[in-house]
Design an enzyme around this catalytic site. Structure first.
Site, PDB file in Angstrom:
ATOM      1  N   HIS A 192      58.446  41.851  48.009  1.00  0.00           N
ATOM      2  CA  HIS A 192      58.404  40.411  47.714  1.00  0.00           C
ATOM      3  C   HIS A 192      59.322  39.758  48.760  1.00  0.00           C
ATOM      4  O   HIS A 192      60.427  39.323  48.460  1.00  0.00           O
ATOM      5  CB  HIS A 192      58.920  40.183  46.291  1.00  0.00           C
ATOM      6  CG  HIS A 192      58.637  38.829  45.723  1.00  0.00           C
ATOM      7  ND1 HIS A 192      58.207  37.759  46.488  1.00  0.00           N
ATOM      8  CD2 HIS A 192      58.735  38.351  44.445  1.00  0.00           C
ATOM      9  CE1 HIS A 192      58.051  36.707  45.702  1.00  0.00           C
ATOM     10  NE2 HIS A 192      58.360  37.039  44.456  1.00  0.00           N
ATOM     11  N   ARG A 201      49.541  36.562  46.248  1.00  0.00           N
ATOM     12  CA  ARG A 201      50.150  37.585  45.367  1.00  0.00           C
ATOM     13  C   ARG A 201      49.037  38.451  44.808  1.00  0.00           C
ATOM     14  O   ARG A 201      48.002  37.933  44.377  1.00  0.00           O
ATOM     15  CB  ARG A 201      50.930  36.936  44.220  1.00  0.00           C
ATOM     16  CG  ARG A 201      51.368  37.977  43.193  1.00  0.00           C
ATOM     17  CD  ARG A 201      52.315  37.419  42.167  1.00  0.00           C
ATOM     18  NE  ARG A 201      53.629  37.150  42.736  1.00  0.00           N
ATOM     19  CZ  ARG A 201      54.682  36.774  42.006  1.00  0.00           C
ATOM     20  NH1 ARG A 201      54.550  36.632  40.698  1.00  0.00           N
ATOM     21  NH2 ARG A 201      55.837  36.545  42.574  1.00  0.00           N
ATOM     22  N   THR A 245      57.292  31.628  42.152  1.00  0.00           N
ATOM     23  CA  THR A 245      56.755  31.752  43.511  1.00  0.00           C
ATOM     24  C   THR A 245      55.601  30.776  43.712  1.00  0.00           C
ATOM     25  O   THR A 245      55.546  30.050  44.710  1.00  0.00           O
ATOM     26  CB  THR A 245      56.306  33.209  43.766  1.00  0.00           C
ATOM     27  OG1 THR A 245      57.346  34.082  43.324  1.00  0.00           O
ATOM     28  CG2 THR A 245      56.037  33.450  45.234  1.00  0.00           C
ATOM     29  N   LYS A 278      32.402  36.442  38.351  1.00  0.00           N
ATOM     30  CA  LYS A 278      30.986  36.823  38.579  1.00  0.00           C
ATOM     31  C   LYS A 278      30.914  38.085  39.427  1.00  0.00           C
ATOM     32  O   LYS A 278      29.835  38.493  39.837  1.00  0.00           O
ATOM     33  CB  LYS A 278      30.254  35.684  39.280  1.00  0.00           C
ATOM     34  CG  LYS A 278      30.298  34.373  38.530  1.00  0.00           C
ATOM     35  CD  LYS A 278      29.789  33.226  39.408  1.00  0.00           C
ATOM     36  CE  LYS A 278      30.149  31.883  38.806  1.00  0.00           C
ATOM     37  NZ  LYS A 278      30.066  30.798  39.788  1.00  0.00           N
TER      38      LYS A 278
HETATM   39  N1   CP Z   1      60.897  35.828  40.985  1.00  0.00           N
HETATM   40  C1   CP Z   1      59.548  35.722  40.896  1.00  0.00           C
HETATM   41  O1   CP Z   1      58.793  36.226  41.744  1.00  0.00           O
HETATM   42  O2   CP Z   1      59.112  35.027  39.821  1.00  0.00           O
HETATM   43  P1   CP Z   1      57.578  34.712  39.488  1.00  0.00           P
HETATM   44  O3   CP Z   1      56.930  36.030  39.157  1.00  0.00           O
HETATM   45  O4   CP Z   1      57.602  33.758  38.353  1.00  0.00           O
HETATM   46  O5   CP Z   1      56.957  34.143  40.735  1.00  0.00           O
END
Ligand code: CP
Length: 307
Positions: A132, A104, A56, A83
């Protein structure tokens, strides 16, 4: 016409929105492997990962570069978060330097809270075990390219359906298209959350999969990082050559990756096994999303893929 400035959950997208993203992905796909477009020239993506990522993070980065824009990366550790700075303050700082943000976060529903404070366009790059959405969009693009349709499909999900956010978003997305049926194969403790089950969803045993003759088998790993402990319940859902032999020639095996022991590498050369196509399409779909969310719909190149 695209009018959204936030993508926090698949719930926010209509079927038409999804079709526009996938159509835009088709237009941009020929531009995803060589050179750069100038669509996002002068614009900056803040790519913020409070939780580790390979696909991602890197595909958002590559997508913005292919669109002619720039990227600032934020990852922990390595920032003033050490910090004691809060995540929200960190995001408010990065907002001053960027035009769009992908975030994320290991905390479920945290993106909704951040979006209430932040004014710039924001994309959920995975929030804990919740959703996601960009993975679901790239999965849909893969399904469309491989199966020619997103309707009337039988999709078997295997693995950790409780904490697997890619499964949650993909089921929500596929429910926007008629006739799809879902089958879940998981350890008893890792079943799909109740609020995602429905009349179109059935729990089955691994052996039952062959009788279903699925269009898609979507395998996922156990999300150990989301559990206090994993008792090591025997994971017996490996897809190997023996399993593949019993699946139809039209079936496709997908996985959001990373894989641990769900797909034996011995099956990688079978054309039905397509996780690395998903990886490739991830960048394409994120290019489309960035272009749309930054308001460049009218400036897209005229030539798409003939498909
Ligand atoms: N599929 C996926 O979200 O992979 P990563 O966690 O590597 O981003």
């Amino acid at each position: 016409m695209w009018d959204k400035k936030k993508l926090l959950t698949i719930d926010e997208l209509s079927r038409k929105d999804i079709e526009l993203i996938l159509e835009t992905s088709g237009i941009l796909e020929p531009h995803a492997s060589k050179g750069k477009l100038q669509l996002c020239r002068g614009e900056i993506l803040a790519n913020v990962f409070f939780e580790p990522s390979t696909r991602t993070e890197k595909s958002f980065q590559a997508a913005m570069h292919r669109l002619g824009g720039d990227v600032i990366m934020h990852k922990d550790p390595g920032s003033s978060r050490e910090k004691g700075e809060s995540k929200l303050d960190t995001l408010r700082v990065l907002e001053q330097y960027s035009d769009i943000m992908a975030v994320r976060d290991p905390e479920t529903y945290s993106l909704q809270q951040y979006a209430e404070t932040l004014a710039l366009p924001i994309i959920n790059a995975g929030d804990g075990s919740n959703e996601h959405p960009t993975q679901a969009l790239l999965d849909l693009y893969t399904v469309l390219k491989e199966k020619g349709s997103m309707e009337n499909l039988s999709i078997v999900f295997t693995g950790d359906l409780k904490f697997g956010r890619t499964v949650h978003s993909l089921i929500k997305a596929l429910r926007k298209f008629p006739g799809n049926r879902f089958f879940g194969i998981s350890p008893e403790t890792l079943e799909l959350p109740v609020d995602l089950k429905g009349g179109d969803y059935e729990e089955i045993l691994f052996e039952d999969m062959y009788g279903i003759r699925p269009d898609i088998v979507y395998a996922t790993r156990i999300q150990k990082e989301r559990m206090v402990s994993w008792a090591g319940e025997k994971f017996s859902y490996e897809i190997n050559n023996d399993v593949l032999r019993k699946l139809p020639s039209t079936a496709r095996i997908m996985h959001p990756l990373p894989r641990v022991n769900e797909l034996n590498p011995e099956i990688d050369s079978d054309p039905r096994v397509i996780p690395f196509k998903q990886v490739k399409y991830g960048m394409v779909v994120r290019m489309a999303l960035l272009a749309l969310m930054l308001g460049h719909e009218k400036e897209l190149p005229s030539q798409g893929l003939s498909n």
